[in-house]
Design a protein around this motif. Structure first.
Motif, PDB file in Angstrom:
ATOM      1  N   LEU A  49       0.826  -1.211   0.000  1.00  0.00           N
ATOM      2  CA  LEU A  49       0.000   0.000   0.000  1.00  0.00           C
ATOM      3  C   LEU A  49       0.856   1.255   0.000  1.00  0.00           C
ATOM      4  CD1 LEU A  49      -3.115  -0.455   2.291  1.00  0.00           C
ATOM      5  CD2 LEU A  49      -2.966  -0.290  -0.189  1.00  0.00           C
ATOM      6  N   VAL A  50       1.999   1.185   0.710  1.00  0.00           N
ATOM      7  CA  VAL A  50       2.888   2.348   0.748  1.00  0.00           C
ATOM      8  C   VAL A  50       3.476   2.612  -0.642  1.00  0.00           C
ATOM      9  CG1 VAL A  50       5.019   3.275   1.712  1.00  0.00           C
ATOM     10  CG2 VAL A  50       3.413   2.094   3.192  1.00  0.00           C
ATOM     11  N   THR A  51       3.941   1.546  -1.314  1.00  0.00           N
ATOM     12  CA  THR A  51       4.530   1.751  -2.640  1.00  0.00           C
ATOM     13  C   THR A  51       3.493   2.265  -3.631  1.00  0.00           C
ATOM     14  OG1 THR A  51       4.066  -0.486  -3.439  1.00  0.00           O
ATOM     15  CG2 THR A  51       6.150  -0.160  -2.302  1.00  0.00           C
ATOM     16  N   TYR A  52       2.249   1.932  -3.352  1.00  0.00           N
ATOM     17  CA  TYR A  52       1.136   2.360  -4.167  1.00  0.00           C
ATOM     18  C   TYR A  52       0.970   3.884  -4.132  1.00  0.00           C
ATOM     19  CZ  TYR A  52      -3.875   2.279  -5.353  1.00  0.00           C
ATOM     20  OH  TYR A  52      -5.091   2.474  -5.896  1.00  0.00           O
ATOM     21  N   MET A  53       1.471   4.486  -3.027  1.00  0.00           N
ATOM     22  CA  MET A  53       1.364   5.939  -2.866  1.00  0.00           C
ATOM     23  C   MET A  53       2.541   6.681  -3.513  1.00  0.00           C
ATOM     24  SD  MET A  53      -1.367   6.465  -1.134  1.00  0.00           S
ATOM     25  CE  MET A  53      -2.542   5.295  -0.494  1.00  0.00           C
ATOM     26  N   PHE A  54       3.587   5.955  -3.937  1.00  0.00           N
ATOM     27  CA  PHE A  54       4.745   6.645  -4.518  1.00  0.00           C
ATOM     28  C   PHE A  54       4.416   7.125  -5.929  1.00  0.00           C
ATOM     29  CE2 PHE A  54       7.785   3.757  -1.912  1.00  0.00           C
ATOM     30  CZ  PHE A  54       7.587   4.545  -0.797  1.00  0.00           C
ATOM     31  N   PRO A  55       4.387   8.432  -6.146  1.00  0.00           N
ATOM     32  CA  PRO A  55       4.100   8.905  -7.493  1.00  0.00           C
ATOM     33  C   PRO A  55       5.338   8.780  -8.386  1.00  0.00           C
ATOM     34  CG  PRO A  55       4.452  10.762  -6.039  1.00  0.00           C
ATOM     35  CD  PRO A  55       4.563   9.536  -5.189  1.00  0.00           C
ATOM     36  N   PRO A  56       5.141   8.592  -9.697  1.00  0.00           N
ATOM     37  CA  PRO A  56       6.286   8.492 -10.610  1.00  0.00           C
ATOM     38  C   PRO A  56       7.265   9.661 -10.484  1.00  0.00           C
ATOM     39  CG  PRO A  56       4.296   7.855 -11.744  1.00  0.00           C
ATOM     40  CD  PRO A  56       3.873   8.310 -10.374  1.00  0.00           C
ATOM     41  N   ILE A  57       6.746  10.863 -10.192  1.00  0.00           N
ATOM     42  CA  ILE A  57       7.649  12.024 -10.128  1.00  0.00           C
ATOM     43  C   ILE A  57       8.635  11.883  -8.960  1.00  0.00           C
ATOM     44  CG2 ILE A  57       6.107  13.484  -8.716  1.00  0.00           C
ATOM     45  CD1 ILE A  57       8.251  14.757 -11.632  1.00  0.00           C
ATOM     46  N   THR A  78       7.082  17.450  -2.517  1.00  0.00           N
ATOM     47  CA  THR A  78       5.762  17.196  -3.112  1.00  0.00           C
ATOM     48  C   THR A  78       5.101  16.026  -2.400  1.00  0.00           C
ATOM     49  OG1 THR A  78       6.672  17.882  -5.242  1.00  0.00           O
ATOM     50  CG2 THR A  78       4.555  16.744  -5.281  1.00  0.00           C
ATOM     51  N   PHE A  79       5.877  14.962  -2.242  1.00  0.00           N
ATOM     52  CA  PHE A  79       5.346  13.765  -1.594  1.00  0.00           C
ATOM     53  C   PHE A  79       5.010  14.026  -0.119  1.00  0.00           C
ATOM     54  CE2 PHE A  79       5.995   9.535   0.415  1.00  0.00           C
ATOM     55  CZ  PHE A  79       4.946   8.898  -0.214  1.00  0.00           C
ATOM     56  N   LEU A  80       5.879  14.765   0.568  1.00  0.00           N
ATOM     57  CA  LEU A  80       5.656  15.029   1.991  1.00  0.00           C
ATOM     58  C   LEU A  80       4.442  15.927   2.212  1.00  0.00           C
ATOM     59  CD1 LEU A  80       9.241  15.526   3.484  1.00  0.00           C
ATOM     60  CD2 LEU A  80       7.742  13.524   3.617  1.00  0.00           C
ATOM     61  N   THR A  81       4.268  16.962   1.365  1.00  0.00           N
ATOM     62  CA  THR A  81       3.126  17.854   1.579  1.00  0.00           C
ATOM     63  C   THR A  81       1.812  17.109   1.356  1.00  0.00           C
ATOM     64  OG1 THR A  81       3.580  18.694  -0.657  1.00  0.00           O
ATOM     65  CG2 THR A  81       4.177  20.112   1.188  1.00  0.00           C
ATOM     66  N   ILE A  82       1.786  16.265   0.319  1.00  0.00           N
ATOM     67  CA  ILE A  82       0.540  15.524   0.082  1.00  0.00           C
ATOM     68  C   ILE A  82       0.354  14.452   1.157  1.00  0.00           C
ATOM     69  CG2 ILE A  82       1.365  13.732  -1.543  1.00  0.00           C
ATOM     70  CD1 ILE A  82      -1.900  15.691  -1.725  1.00  0.00           C
ATOM     71  N   GLY A  83       1.473  13.880   1.625  1.00  0.00           N
ATOM     72  CA  GLY A  83       1.391  12.895   2.702  1.00  0.00           C
ATOM     73  C   GLY A  83       0.805  13.507   3.965  1.00  0.00           C
ATOM     74  N   LEU A  84       1.239  14.732   4.259  1.00  0.00           N
ATOM     75  CA  LEU A  84       0.727  15.454   5.429  1.00  0.00           C
ATOM     76  C   LEU A  84      -0.774  15.688   5.293  1.00  0.00           C
ATOM     77  CD1 LEU A  84       2.061  16.835   7.956  1.00  0.00           C
ATOM     78  CD2 LEU A  84       1.771  18.983   6.719  1.00  0.00           C
ATOM     79  N   PHE A  85      -1.179  16.081   4.079  1.00  0.00           N
ATOM     80  CA  PHE A  85      -2.606  16.298   3.837  1.00  0.00           C
ATOM     81  C   PHE A  85      -3.400  15.015   4.080  1.00  0.00           C
ATOM     82  CE2 PHE A  85      -6.054  15.543   0.837  1.00  0.00           C
ATOM     83  CZ  PHE A  85      -6.937  16.538   1.215  1.00  0.00           C
ATOM     84  N   VAL A  86      -2.889  13.914   3.543  1.00  0.00           N
ATOM     85  CA  VAL A  86      -3.598  12.633   3.675  1.00  0.00           C
ATOM     86  C   VAL A  86      -3.720  12.251   5.151  1.00  0.00           C
ATOM     87  CG1 VAL A  86      -3.452  10.155   3.204  1.00  0.00           C
ATOM     88  CG2 VAL A  86      -2.985  11.796   1.399  1.00  0.00           C
ATOM     89  N   LEU A  87      -2.638  12.483   5.898  1.00  0.00           N
ATOM     90  CA  LEU A  87      -2.629  12.149   7.315  1.00  0.00           C
ATOM     91  C   LEU A  87      -3.693  12.944   8.073  1.00  0.00           C
ATOM     92  CD1 LEU A  87      -0.561  10.162   8.551  1.00  0.00           C
ATOM     93  CD2 LEU A  87       0.518  12.156   9.614  1.00  0.00           C
ATOM     94  N   VAL A  88      -3.712  14.257   7.837  1.00  0.00           N
ATOM     95  CA  VAL A  88      -4.695  15.126   8.504  1.00  0.00           C
ATOM     96  C   VAL A  88      -6.102  14.706   8.102  1.00  0.00           C
ATOM     97  CG1 VAL A  88      -5.586  17.485   8.602  1.00  0.00           C
ATOM     98  CG2 VAL A  88      -3.128  17.074   8.718  1.00  0.00           C
ATOM     99  N   TYR A  89      -6.286  14.441   6.813  1.00  0.00           N
ATOM    100  CA  TYR A  89      -7.582  14.047   6.276  1.00  0.00           C
ATOM    101  C   TYR A  89      -8.074  12.764   6.927  1.00  0.00           C
ATOM    102  CZ  TYR A  89     -10.999  13.074   2.557  1.00  0.00           C
ATOM    103  OH  TYR A  89     -12.124  12.811   1.839  1.00  0.00           O
TER     104      TYR A  89
END
Lengths: 281, 294
Positions: free
Chosen positions: A116-124, B271-282
């Motif tokens: 599930l974690v790897t599923y969240m990794f975006p290509p960018i 980018t990943f951390l900011t969206i991760g933070l959003f998901v966590l709060v959500y």
């Protein structure tokens, strides 16, 4: 009262068909416009007012596409990468999904969550380190660069999808096969696998569509024009030729056909498949 | 002993996945995090540990904040439209329409339409001189003259949001449709007996039943729109005048055009951390029921 509710029913019905018409127009008109633009005389494309229905149909843009661009080469590259990606994803997700559904071992839960974690990794996020890794493996400008990295995009989704599919297959038949002397692997391969066919088809088509679509990895990992996949080749085409819309629409039309055919094939599984798995798009 | 052979069998079947995800997903993700604390110039093998220097550089750069705001506008715009229209179309496609499967097929098609094709079609339709959209708007008298659309910094983001919505709304439709089908008919019958009209049925039956899938779709769509690179890039290349310059485009440009690997990597980590933070709060705020779609 009855008369009013009848009028209301008719109005509701008209509203529903009106909205449906609007929806169809929103989706289908752009596709219609693509196809007709590719079939018009190139000079007709710049007529004002535009011809909603083509005045003359010609394949000039298609001939020009094949004659003046490496379109066939790009198409073949895309096909090679997509087919190989599907093979990797289907094999890995079928085997893995079965293991997640049927076997019990220490660390399985951790692994499921890691997926599930790897599923969240975006290509960018991955494109920069992957590029560095592929340089180290001397795989840049090699089909393998894409064939090895594309599965990471769809594999997590497909593992969960296949697990969900195997969960719906009754385990008793496999147990019976094992009692009759089949090995564990035979029970998986000969009994469970055929029953999970809709899941395997869905997983394969999702992997194909992703691979067919993918732009970022292909643009970064393939620097030689000979190995461009269609999305990268087309993106370069739009920059190089002072935008020949007829040729671009012809290329877009041909490139859409395989996705269209697969889409028609998978549609009946789609709603069910999505109900069964996690989501990514 | 039985457990051990079972574990071997399971791990054997999982080994292709473990290999692929381990080497090409988890390892790179850790590596890029490490990269963001280092200075590295492309094609030079050495890395110099610089601590938080890359982060400091970015957090004091106006381009970063500018891109962050653009990314947020793009995400909020596309996700809102996708969820609302996705819900509307799911309700519509659930009705007993004539030719329902054909209508469904057409409505869901943008989901598989290649992104490069999507951006070609809409660039052509939004073309300033001979675009069909300008023709329709001018003919209907809605605008006085042709608009420049993708060439206009004030318009480009609106066009990008529209195209992003168009490409991805079928995804929400499919998910909502799959959920609507599972709502028990008895709930509607009970509501009808209580005198609820179709609007009340929607508010008191459909919406509560769909709540968890809606929350889940909002999260998924937010993650994927926030980190989307290809659609915006292929439509506008981040322009004009950086009007559609999002964080993923910033990361791409820094890495592969400016060739500053470590700074580009840091943007992608942020980018990943900011969206991760959003998901966590959500998640903490809404706690969508887990495994709802399994």
């Amino acid at each position: 009262m009855r008369g009013i509710s009848k009028v209301r029913d008719i109005l509701t019905g008209m509203g529903i068909y009106g909205l449906t018409g609007l929806l169809i127009l929103l989706v289908a008109f752009p596709l219609y416009w693509m196809v007709t633009s590719s079939l018009k005389e190139p000079t007709d494309l710049f007529d004002w007012p535009p011809h909603i229905v083509p005045v003359a149909i010609t394949f000039e843009s298609y001939l020009k596409l094949v004659a003046t661009t490496p379109f066939i080469r790009y198409f073949a590259n895309s096909l090679v990468v997509a087919v190989a990606t599907v093979a990797v994803v289907v094999t890995a997700s079928t085997f893995g999904g079965y293991a997640l559904s049927r076997t019990r071992f220490l660390g399985k839960e951790i692994f499921s969550h890691l997926i599930l974690v790897t599923y969240m990794f975006p290509p960018i996020l991955l494109v920069i380190p992957l590029f560095s890794l592929l340089i180290g493996l001397r795989l840049v400008d090699n089909y393998l660069a894409l064939i090895l990295t594309y599965p990471t995009i769809t594999l997590p989704f497909n593992l969960w999808l296949m697990r969900a599919f195997f969960n719906t297959v009754p385990v008793e038949i496999e147990d019976a096969a094992v009692v009759d002397g089949a090995t564990r692997f035979q029970a998986f391969y000969k009994v469970a696998l055929p029953q999970a066919r809709p899941g395997i088809i869905t997983a394969g088509i999702l992997a194909f569509v992703w691979s067919w679509n993918e732009f970022l990895y292909a643009a970064v990992f393939m620097s030689s024009g000979d190995l461009y996949t269609m999305p990268v080749g087309l993106a370069n085409m739009s920059g190089r030729f002072a935008i020949d819309w007829g040729v671009l629409m012809a290329a877009a039309t041909i490139f859409t056909i395989p996705a269209l055919l697969l889409f028609i094939g998978v549609l009946k599984y789609m709603v069910r498949g999505f109900g069964a798995g996690a989501l990514k798009g | 002993m039985k457990l051990s052979s079972e574990a071997k069998f399971g791990l054997l079947l999982l080994s292709p996945s473990i290999f692929t995800l381990g080497i090409f997903s988890i390892y790179p993700a850790i590596w890029v995090l490490w990269l963001s604390f280092n200075e590295r110039v492309l094609f030079q093998s050495g890395m110099d540990f610089v601590g938080l220097q890359n982060y400091q550089k970015l957090l004091s750069s106006p381009t970063f904040y500018f891109s962050l705001i653009n990314t947020s506008i793009w995400t909020i715009g596309t996700v809102t439209l996708q969820v609302l229209v996705g819900l509307g179309t799911a309700l519509l496609l659930n009705k007993d329409l004539r030719l329902r499967s054909l209508v469904r097929a057409v409505a869901l098609f943008p989901y598989v339409l290649p992104i490069i094709v999507t951006t070609f079609i809409w660039s052509w339709m939004f073309s300033d001189v001979v675009g069909i959209i300008n023709y329709l708007l001018v003919t209907l008298g809605l605008t006085r003259g042709p608009l420049v659309w993708l060439g206009d910094p004030d318009m480009a983001m609106i066009v990008a949001i529209f195209v992003g919505f168009w490409k991805f709304f079928p995804f929400a439709t499919i998910a909502f449709l799959a959920a609507i089908v599972t709502i028990p008919v008895q709930l509607y019958e009970a509501a009808k007996i209580d005198g609820a009209g179709s609007v009340k049925q929607f508010i008191h039956v459909t919406l509560p039943q769909l709540q968890s899938i809606i929350l889940l779709i909002i999260i998924f769509r937010t993650i994927w729109m926030y980190t989307n690179f290809d659609l915006v890039w292929l439509l506008t290349r981040g322009g004009p005048a950086m009007a559609t310059h999002t964080l993923p485009i910033y990361a791409y440009r820094l890495s592969f055009i400016v060739q500053d690997y470590s700074l580009g990597g840091t943007v992608s980590v942020l980018t990943f951390l900011t969206i991760g933070l959003f998901v966590l709060v959500y998640f903490m705020k809404f706690r969508p029921a887990r495994g709802e779609t399994n």
